[in-house]
Design an enzyme around this catalytic site. Structure first.
Site, mmCIF file in Angstrom:
data_model
loop_
_atom_site.group_PDB
_atom_site.id
_atom_site.type_symbol
_atom_site.label_atom_id
_atom_site.label_comp_id
_atom_site.label_asym_id
_atom_site.label_seq_id
_atom_site.Cartn_x
_atom_site.Cartn_y
_atom_site.Cartn_z
ATOM 1 N N LYS A 190 -13.581 -0.849 15.974
ATOM 2 C CA LYS A 190 -11.137 -1.344 16.423
ATOM 3 C C LYS A 190 -11.103 -1.220 17.063
ATOM 4 O O LYS A 190 -10.121 -1.934 17.608
ATOM 5 C CB LYS A 190 -10.923 -0.526 14.959
ATOM 6 N N PRO B 247 -2.294 -12.113 9.913
ATOM 7 C CA PRO B 247 -3.229 -11.995 11.296
ATOM 8 C C PRO B 247 -3.546 -11.011 11.677
ATOM 9 O O PRO B 247 -2.795 -9.809 11.237
ATOM 10 C CB PRO B 247 -1.478 -12.064 11.857
ATOM 11 N N ASP B 248 -4.220 -10.419 12.863
ATOM 12 C CA ASP B 248 -4.295 -8.960 13.433
ATOM 13 C C ASP B 248 -3.740 -9.182 13.796
ATOM 14 O O ASP B 248 -3.580 -9.151 14.802
ATOM 15 C CB ASP B 248 -5.794 -8.567 13.223
ATOM 16 N N PHE C 114 -4.343 3.062 14.802
ATOM 17 C CA PHE C 114 -4.519 4.156 13.852
ATOM 18 C C PHE C 114 -5.514 3.052 13.166
ATOM 19 O O PHE C 114 -6.031 2.513 12.984
ATOM 20 C CB PHE C 114 -3.597 4.162 12.860
ATOM 21 N N LYS D 105 -9.848 -4.352 19.249
ATOM 22 C CA LYS D 105 -8.759 -4.734 18.942
ATOM 23 C C LYS D 105 -8.411 -4.217 20.442
ATOM 24 O O LYS D 105 -6.616 -4.350 20.804
ATOM 25 C CB LYS D 105 -7.562 -3.811 18.420
ATOM 26 N N ASN E 41 1.082 -0.937 0.357
ATOM 27 C CA ASN E 41 -0.008 0.016 0.121
ATOM 28 C C ASN E 41 0.879 1.280 -0.318
ATOM 29 O O ASN E 41 1.691 0.657 0.079
ATOM 30 C CB ASN E 41 -1.233 -0.021 1.369
#
Ligand code: PMT
Length: 399
Positions: free
Chosen positions: A339, A306-307, A325, A343, A210
């Site tokens: 999120k 994986p997160d 972020f 998380k 990205n």
């Protein structure tokens, strides 16, 4: 603020405003500072080194080949001694040299070598100040954390009217005091920042990634370093320069980021995850270049990565502060708030990456700092300014 014993290096470049710098020295001395002056050759055409020598009570350095009469160490001694490095007046030339890392005389060499905060007081003709090259150079230096005071507007020595006049000595001294007063409020804390993009390889010549440049994460790393933290940057693919004076760990893929974070997390007080992590990788990769099959389409299957932030959240210890972020294009606040919860973060910095001046690969950002207690909007500002706000908020959360 008393400046007794503070070591200030003042670079003077060639401009009519050089005479005003004599007053800067005088004011700093009056406040108790030790001032060391470096003059470029051109500066000596405007004011005699003897003036600065008399006012500073220190020998004035004028070129690289000067015999080390009073400072008996290496030529970058003043770079190490400086607590603040000021250049006043600063011509377009020295600004351009600093932006490009050119070191061809005593002043440019010393300022390149210093780790001290640098303050620039530009003085030049309006046309030079507004020239695209100067604008770009100034922006580059600001992104690196260089401070600027002025220039003021008014009638210039050349008769033109506009921006370019060096700030008054009083304003320059005030700016120096502000810098010396900088908080060391993160001293004793270990901070890990992730930055840049992960790369997911398909074969030796192809990958998925990205647009993250690393600018946002590195701005936070630099700000935290300056505020006294012990900083580790874990970064993937970046185009921004990696900050000095911090521990650096480079990774490539989301899996490598995951492995690194699982190892590093327990030792950190604060973790800020600004890296743009690819959510997917290729299910099958090849060690040799995949050959093109003429006229046929190619189907590639992606597999979930994986997160990392979620995994870090799952092993969060008491006393740790976790910040993530969220790079969003729609429903920014709602998606980011989800999120935050999912998380196990203490704060999420939501940026709408579709807005001009925000998100990927620009020097500025627009964000919302979201915690369980509310949202603080942060309007367009440099990533460095936003970094300071994020750190301020983290300190507030840790109270
Ligand atoms: O580097 P720059 O060019 O300065 O650009 C800055 C930035 C736009 C990359 C930065 O401001 C930003 O928004 N970073 C987060 C990008 C991102 O991955 O957002 P996300 O909403 O997909 O992920 C949310 C959080 O989870 C992030 O903290 C991310 O690091 C993390 N994550 C995401 C996916 C994944 N598989 N693992 C993760 O840890």
């Amino acid at each position: 603020m008393d400046l007794t014993g503070r070591e200030i290096v003042l670079g003077v470049t060639g401009g009519i405003a050089a005479y005003k710098s004599a007053e800067v020295v005088s004011r700093l001395r009056h406040l108790g500072a030790n001032v060391h002056v470096i003059m470029t050759k051109n500066a000596t055409e405007f004011v005699s080194p003897l003036t600065f020598q008399t006012l500073s009570a220190n020998q004035v350095v004028t070129d690289t080949f000067q015999a080390p009469e009073y400072w008996n160490v290496e030529h970058v001694a003043l770079a190490k001694l400086a607590e603040v490095f000021v250049i006043a007046p600063a011509t377009a030339n020295i600004i351009a040299k600093m932006a490009s890392g050119i070191a061809d005389d005593m002043l440019s060499t010393t300022v390149l070598a210093t780790k001290a905060p640098v303050l620039i007081a530009p003085a030049m003709n309006t046309g030079m100040w507004t020239a695209e090259a100067t604008r770009e150079n100034v922006q580059k230096l600001k992104t690196r954390g260089v401070h600027f005071v002025g220039p003021d507007s008014g009638i210039l020595a050349c008769g033109d009217e506009g921006a370019g006049r060096m700030s008054e000595p009083e304003a320059i001294v005030e700016a120096i005091r502000d810098i010396l007063d900088v908080r060391r409020d993160l001293e004793g804390l270990k901070i890990l920042v992730t930055a840049g993009a992960t790369k997911e390889r398909l074969d030796p010549v192809r990958y998925m990634t990205n647009d993250s440049s690393g600018k946002m994460g590195f701005a936070i790393a630099e700000a935290a370093r300056n505020r006294g933290a012990e900083v580790t940057a874990v970064y993937g693919s970046v185009t921004a320069p990696v900050p000095e004076g911090i521990r650096r760990i480079q990774i490539e893929s989301a899996q490598e980021l995951y492995d690194t974070m699982m190892h590093e997390t327990p030792d950190q007080d604060i973790i800020i995850q600004a890296a743009a992590v690819c959510d997917y990788r290729f299910e099958k990769t090849s060690t040799s270049k995949i050959k093109k099959a003429e006229g046929e389409s190619l189907t590639l299957t992606l597999k979930e990565n994986p997160d990392v932030a979620k995994a870090v959240g799952a092993i969060k210890k008491k006393g740790q502060t976790l910040v993530g972020f969220a790079a969003e294009t729609d429903n920014v606040r709602k998606n980011a708030a989800e999120k935050l919860k999912k998380k196990n973060l203490d704060m999420i910095v939501a940026n709408d990456v579709t807005l001009p001046g925000a998100g990927f690969n620009v020097d500025t950002n627009i964000a919302a700092l979201i915690t369980k207690d509310g949202t603080e909007e942060q309007p367009l500002q440099t990533k460095r300014e936003l970094a300071e706000k994020i750190l301020d908020k983290i300190i507030e959360l840790r109270k």
